[in-house]
Design a protein around this motif. Structure first.
Motif, PDB file in Angstrom:
ATOM      1  N   VAL A  93       1.076  -1.170   0.381  1.00 24.35           N
ATOM      2  CA  VAL A  93      -0.204   0.443   0.398  1.00 24.35           C
ATOM      3  C   VAL A  93       0.878   1.198   0.087  1.00 24.35           C
ATOM      4  O   VAL A  93       0.957   2.110  -0.766  1.00 24.35           O
ATOM      5  CB  VAL A  93      -1.224  -0.006   0.823  1.00 24.35           C
ATOM      6  N   GLU A  94       1.836   1.234   1.032  1.00 19.35           N
ATOM      7  CA  GLU A  94       2.205   2.611   1.091  1.00 19.35           C
ATOM      8  C   GLU A  94       3.492   2.729  -0.369  1.00 19.35           C
ATOM      9  O   GLU A  94       3.677   4.042  -0.991  1.00 19.35           O
ATOM     10  CB  GLU A  94       4.008   1.753   1.860  1.00 19.35           C
ATOM     11  N   THR A  95       3.466   1.525  -0.789  1.00 16.93           N
ATOM     12  CA  THR A  95       4.562   1.412  -3.189  1.00 16.93           C
ATOM     13  C   THR A  95       3.542   2.270  -3.096  1.00 16.93           C
ATOM     14  O   THR A  95       4.228   3.231  -4.306  1.00 16.93           O
ATOM     15  CB  THR A  95       4.965   0.294  -3.253  1.00 16.93           C
ATOM     16  N   VAL A  96       2.604   2.314  -2.799  1.00 14.35           N
ATOM     17  CA  VAL A  96       1.590   2.543  -3.670  1.00 14.35           C
ATOM     18  C   VAL A  96       0.539   4.188  -4.256  1.00 14.35           C
ATOM     19  O   VAL A  96       1.008   4.899  -4.908  1.00 14.35           O
ATOM     20  CB  VAL A  96      -0.176   2.069  -4.550  1.00 14.35           C
ATOM     21  N   GLU A  97       1.069   4.353  -2.537  1.00 15.04           N
ATOM     22  CA  GLU A  97       1.015   5.905  -1.938  1.00 15.04           C
ATOM     23  C   GLU A  97       2.157   6.707  -2.326  1.00 15.04           C
ATOM     24  O   GLU A  97       1.669   7.805  -2.376  1.00 15.04           O
ATOM     25  CB  GLU A  97       0.704   6.195  -0.650  1.00 15.04           C
ATOM     26  N   LYS A 125     -10.669  -4.886  -6.098  1.00 12.53           N
ATOM     27  CA  LYS A 125     -11.258  -3.686  -4.939  1.00 12.53           C
ATOM     28  C   LYS A 125     -10.947  -4.319  -3.698  1.00 12.53           C
ATOM     29  O   LYS A 125     -10.576  -2.737  -2.936  1.00 12.53           O
ATOM     30  CB  LYS A 125     -13.263  -4.348  -5.446  1.00 12.53           C
ATOM     31  N   SER A 126     -10.750  -5.015  -3.238  1.00  8.40           N
ATOM     32  CA  SER A 126     -10.274  -4.876  -1.448  1.00  8.40           C
ATOM     33  C   SER A 126      -9.180  -4.427  -1.547  1.00  8.40           C
ATOM     34  O   SER A 126      -8.900  -3.649  -0.432  1.00  8.40           O
ATOM     35  CB  SER A 126      -9.960  -6.372  -1.301  1.00  8.40           C
ATOM     36  N   PHE A 127      -8.122  -4.489  -2.502  1.00  6.33           N
ATOM     37  CA  PHE A 127      -6.905  -4.244  -1.939  1.00  6.33           C
ATOM     38  C   PHE A 127      -6.797  -2.649  -2.347  1.00  6.33           C
ATOM     39  O   PHE A 127      -6.182  -1.438  -0.862  1.00  6.33           O
ATOM     40  CB  PHE A 127      -5.750  -4.139  -3.634  1.00  6.33           C
ATOM     41  N   PHE A 128      -7.546  -2.190  -3.350  1.00  4.39           N
ATOM     42  CA  PHE A 128      -7.620  -0.334  -3.280  1.00  4.39           C
ATOM     43  C   PHE A 128      -9.425  -0.081  -2.256  1.00  4.39           C
ATOM     44  O   PHE A 128      -8.653   1.402  -1.747  1.00  4.39           O
ATOM     45  CB  PHE A 128      -7.992  -0.079  -4.611  1.00  4.39           C
ATOM     46  N   ASP A 129      -9.927  -0.460  -1.324  1.00  8.64           N
ATOM     47  CA  ASP A 129     -10.458  -0.213  -0.603  1.00  8.64           C
ATOM     48  C   ASP A 129      -9.221   0.532   1.133  1.00  8.64           C
ATOM     49  O   ASP A 129     -10.604   0.772   1.679  1.00  8.64           O
ATOM     50  CB  ASP A 129     -11.237  -1.632   0.199  1.00  8.64           C
ATOM     51  N   LEU A 130      -8.241  -0.343   0.822  1.00 12.40           N
ATOM     52  CA  LEU A 130      -7.910  -0.026   1.718  1.00 12.40           C
ATOM     53  C   LEU A 130      -7.263   1.463   1.922  1.00 12.40           C
ATOM     54  O   LEU A 130      -6.361   1.873   2.974  1.00 12.40           O
ATOM     55  CB  LEU A 130      -6.464  -0.760   2.244  1.00 12.40           C
ATOM     56  N   PHE A 131      -6.872   1.805   1.069  1.00 11.74           N
ATOM     57  CA  PHE A 131      -6.432   3.182   0.163  1.00 11.74           C
ATOM     58  C   PHE A 131      -7.376   4.207   1.167  1.00 11.74           C
ATOM     59  O   PHE A 131      -8.570   3.903   0.990  1.00 11.74           O
ATOM     60  CB  PHE A 131      -6.508   3.315  -1.315  1.00 11.74           C
TER      61      PHE A 131
END
Length: 230
Positions: free
Chosen positions: A75-79, A100-106
């Motif tokens: 997540v931090e890598t994408v951010e 979707k579940s991954f991007f729900d974390l943002f």
């Protein structure tokens, strides 16, 4: 002479099989984005987030609310990315649950202003509207700067001449990658990596005092006060 700071291009791919057409499309998009920038002397570092490898951690986070270290790092890598390529397979006319579940974390502001290229794969071109009715709204919600061209690859796009009424897959890849490269190139002049704090909301004071032209904007409360009878 100081070498330019490499820009970070993060590829998020939600393919489930190995090999995966989703990963293949992601790799082609990344290479088409990186190549012209490298040729122009703007180095790009490509990192891949393979959601298949994080599936267990994503499921665990859904029920516990605590991301495992590998998931938190992804997540931090994408951010922190200067640009993102997000690719998903299509199931039941929408993005995969894993994607979707991954991007729900943002957080809603985590990708504010980040250039994003959207792409998807599916068995038939009938699924191509997923790019516009599902993926684009998702990343608009995350306030990303989504490039105009999104790329869908159906089974028939990987061989033969494809539909004569539409552009070929290589043409669409080239166009979309060119749009992303242009946005990433604009970031090449910036110094230092992008930090998550850049995604924070602008202060109310700043937006009240200055407009896009840099001139002072009279707050609405002041305008109302000027209309009150004295």
């Amino acid at each position: 002479m100081t070498s330019p700071t490499p820009r970070t291009l993060v590829v998020v791919t939600a393919g489930l099989s190995q090999p995966s057409s989703t990963r293949l499309l992601a790799d082609r998009l990344a290479e088409a984005t990186r190549r012209p920038l490298a040729d122009a002397g703007a180095p790009v570092e490509t990192r891949v987030v393979e959601l298949r490898d994080l599936a267990t951690d994503i499921a665990g986070n859904l029920v516990t609310g605590f991301p495992a270290p590998a998931l938190r790092e992804a997540v931090e890598t994408v951010e922190r990315a200067d640009a993102v390529i997000a690719v998903t397979p299509v199931f039941a006319a929408s993005y995969s649950g894993l994607f979707k579940s991954f991007f729900d974390l943002f957080e809603p502001t985590a990708l504010t202003g980040t250039p994003v290229l959207l792409a998807a794969t599916g068995g038939t071109a009938r699924h191509s509207l997923v790019l516009e009715h599902a993926m684009r709204p998702l990343f608009s919600y995350l306030r990303a700067a989504v490039v105009p061209t999104a790329v869908f690859a159906a089974a028939e796009d990987w061989g033969g001449d494809g539909d004569p009424l539409t552009d070929t897959l290589p043409t669409r890849i080239s166009r979309a990658a060119g749009e992303l490269a242009a946005l990433l190139s604009a970031r090449a002049g910036e110094t230092g990596p992008r930090a998550p704090s850049e995604a924070a909301e602008p202060s109310a004071e700043g937006t009240a005092e200055r407009g896009s032209s840099g001139l002072r904007v009279t707050p609405f409360a002041e305008q109302l006060a000027a209309l009150r009878p004295r």
